[in-house]
Design an enzyme around this catalytic site. Structure first.
Site, PDB file in Angstrom:
ATOM      1  N   LYS A   1       0.811  -1.225   0.000  1.00 57.19           N
ATOM      2  CA  LYS A   1       0.000   0.000   0.000  1.00 57.19           C
ATOM      3  C   LYS A   1       0.845   1.277   0.000  1.00 57.19           C
ATOM      4  O   LYS A   1       0.500   2.254  -0.652  1.00 57.19           O
ATOM      5  CB  LYS A   1      -0.959   0.001   1.193  1.00 57.19           C
ATOM      6  CG  LYS A   1      -2.061  -1.051   1.052  1.00 57.19           C
ATOM      7  CD  LYS A   1      -3.042  -0.990   2.207  1.00 57.19           C
ATOM      8  CE  LYS A   1      -4.071  -2.102   2.074  1.00 57.19           C
ATOM      9  NZ  LYS A   1      -5.103  -2.047   3.103  1.00 57.19           N
TER      10      LYS A   1
ATOM     11  N   ASN B   1      -2.109   2.992  21.994  1.00 57.04           N
ATOM     12  CA  ASN B   1      -1.070   2.198  21.324  1.00 57.04           C
ATOM     13  C   ASN B   1       0.035   1.877  22.309  1.00 57.04           C
ATOM     14  O   ASN B   1       0.301   2.651  23.221  1.00 57.04           O
ATOM     15  CB  ASN B   1      -0.506   2.966  20.124  1.00 57.04           C
ATOM     16  CG  ASN B   1       0.178   2.052  19.132  1.00 57.04           C
ATOM     17  OD1 ASN B   1      -0.396   1.031  18.747  1.00 57.04           O
ATOM     18  ND2 ASN B   1       1.389   2.387  18.718  1.00 57.04           N
TER      19      ASN B   1
HETATM   20  P1  ATR Z   1      -1.382  -2.123   9.930  1.00 56.42           P
HETATM   21  O1  ATR Z   1      -1.057  -1.682   8.550  1.00 56.42           O
HETATM   22  O2  ATR Z   1      -2.184  -3.398  10.015  1.00 56.42           O
HETATM   23  O3  ATR Z   1      -1.970  -1.035  10.769  1.00 56.42           O
HETATM   24  P2  ATR Z   1       1.181  -1.689  11.153  1.00 56.42           P
HETATM   25  O4  ATR Z   1       1.263  -0.381  10.494  1.00 56.42           O
HETATM   26  O5  ATR Z   1       2.361  -2.601  11.156  1.00 56.42           O
HETATM   27  O6  ATR Z   1       0.006  -2.575  10.559  1.00 56.42           O
HETATM   28  O7  ATR Z   1       0.717  -1.443  12.663  1.00 56.42           O
HETATM   29  C1  ATR Z   1       0.468  -2.488  13.533  1.00 56.42           C
HETATM   30  C2  ATR Z   1      -0.235  -1.928  14.757  1.00 56.42           C
HETATM   31  O8  ATR Z   1      -0.662  -3.005  15.581  1.00 56.42           O
HETATM   32  C3  ATR Z   1       0.648  -1.046  15.637  1.00 56.42           C
HETATM   33  O9  ATR Z   1      -0.141  -0.018  16.183  1.00 56.42           O
HETATM   34  C4  ATR Z   1       1.107  -2.029  16.734  1.00 56.42           C
HETATM   35  O10 ATR Z   1       1.388  -1.430  17.970  1.00 56.42           O
HETATM   36  P3  ATR Z   1       2.842  -0.822  18.333  1.00 56.42           P
HETATM   37  O11 ATR Z   1       3.014   0.390  17.467  1.00 56.42           O
HETATM   38  O12 ATR Z   1       2.742  -0.461  19.757  1.00 56.42           O
HETATM   39  O13 ATR Z   1       3.827  -1.915  18.018  1.00 56.42           O
HETATM   40  C5  ATR Z   1      -0.134  -2.842  16.892  1.00 56.42           C
HETATM   41  N1  ATR Z   1       0.103  -4.170  17.481  1.00 56.42           N
HETATM   42  C6  ATR Z   1       0.621  -5.265  16.899  1.00 56.42           C
HETATM   43  N2  ATR Z   1       0.619  -6.321  17.740  1.00 56.42           N
HETATM   44  C7  ATR Z   1       0.064  -5.875  18.903  1.00 56.42           C
HETATM   45  C8  ATR Z   1      -0.236  -6.472  20.172  1.00 56.42           C
HETATM   46  N3  ATR Z   1       0.025  -7.749  20.415  1.00 56.42           N
HETATM   47  N4  ATR Z   1      -0.805  -5.706  21.105  1.00 56.42           N
HETATM   48  C9  ATR Z   1      -1.097  -4.402  20.873  1.00 56.42           C
HETATM   49  N5  ATR Z   1      -0.836  -3.771  19.698  1.00 56.42           N
HETATM   50  C10 ATR Z   1      -0.263  -4.502  18.735  1.00 56.42           C
END
Ligand code: ATR
Length: 272
Positions: free
Chosen positions: A66, A151
């Site tokens: 994207k 977050n």
């Molecule tokens: P997407 O395009 O799906 O939004 P991304 O840009 O990689 O993917 O973002 C992933 C999001 O999921 C982030 O906000 C991440 O939190 P952090 O920034 O704190 O890492 C969140 N995330 C992923 N795994 C998580 C978990 N187990 N608990 C809480 N937040 C999670």
């Protein structure tokens, strides 16, 4: 030859987009061809340009391309700009235009299909990644009392708040959520994709009417299970969002917005 469109992503074998657009085309009496292309990590841009060169009129873009699709475009909408990501491209007059319909698709699913208008509501959004970036502008335009982003990585949430600088947008640590009441809670983290649960403190969902999981087809994810156990009346996954974003893209390309209800029904997998 019929007008050509395609979705590109990696992996692409589970995509529902050709089915959805095929059903839309049928329902609207439109003649088009919609394919699926496995994107190459090296050479994604060349694949898009080749598809355009072969007469393609537009593409849907899915993970992990994207951002690269957005960067490839010469023009974009405001929401694509904020998301820094494109989930749809249109080829016109030799140029590439980028759009992002993920957020508006999510908003329409919540407001129209699930009957929960955001106006004057308190909305909690979990996550601060690409999915949240796509959703924030449509959410804030819907006139909620407040949108709160939680977050783990607070720096990401701070950056997003500073970028938007909107009076109704606030950020919170997960630990600070107890005692704050929300009507609608959206899990836009990628936690569910690996069966994890965002660190939601007990009681954070207590007053919510709707818990929405962006992931589609994963059944009762840990987040939805927690919401159910805390008594949230309405649980939803991202199937409606998937179909609504597709309808927005179809309307953008074809000038007619298809009905979505029957397609959502057809794709819905019961949560348990
Ligand atoms: P997407 O395009 O799906 O939004 P991304 O840009 O990689 O993917 O973002 C992933 C999001 O999921 C982030 O906000 C991440 O939190 P952090 O920034 O704190 O890492 C969140 N995330 C992923 N795994 C998580 C978990 N187990 N608990 C809480 N937040 C999670």
């Amino acid at each position: 030859m019929s007008d050509r469109y395609a979705v590109i992503g990696r992996p692409i074998n589970h995509t529902k987009s050709p089915l959805i657009h095929g059903l839309f085309a049928q329902a609207c009496g439109q003649q088009l061809e919609y394919g699926a292309i496995e994107g190459a990590l090296e050479g994604f841009e060349a694949q898009v340009l080749a598809f355009r060169g072969e007469g393609g009129l537009g593409m849907n873009i899915t993970a992990p391309f994207k951002l690269r699709a957005f960067e490839l475009a010469e023009r974009c909408s405001e929401r694509a700009q904020l998301a820094r990501a494109a989930n749809a491209l249109k080829f016109e007059n030799g140029g590439i235009v980028a759009e992002n319909f993920d957020g508006i698709g999510l908003l329409r699913d919540i407001e129209v299909n699930l009957g929960e208008p955001l106006h004057a509501r308190r909305v909690l959004v979990l996550g601060a990644g690409g999915a949240v970036r796509g959703a924030l502008l449509p959410f804030l335009h819907a006139g909620p009392a407040e949108v709160v982003i939680a977050n783990r990585d607070m720096a990401k949430a701070v950056a997003l708040r500073n970028e938007l600088n909107h009076p109704r947008l606030r950020i919170s640590r997960y630990e600070e959520l107890p005692g704050q009441a929300f009507d609608i809670v959206v899990n836009a983290t990628s936690a569910s994709l690996v069966g994890e649960l965002p660190p939601l403190p007990a009681g954070a969902l207590a007053e919510a009417r709707l818990a929405y999981e962006l992931a589609y087809g994963k059944g009762l994810t840990p987040f939805l299970r927690l919401a159910r156990d805390q008594g949230v009346a309405r649980l939803a996954d991202g199937v409606g969002m998937l179909v609504e974003q597709a309808a927005e893209a179809f309307a953008w390309w074809r000038g007619v917005r298809p009905e979505t209800g029957a397609v959502i029904d057809r794709l819905t997998i019961p949560l348990e």
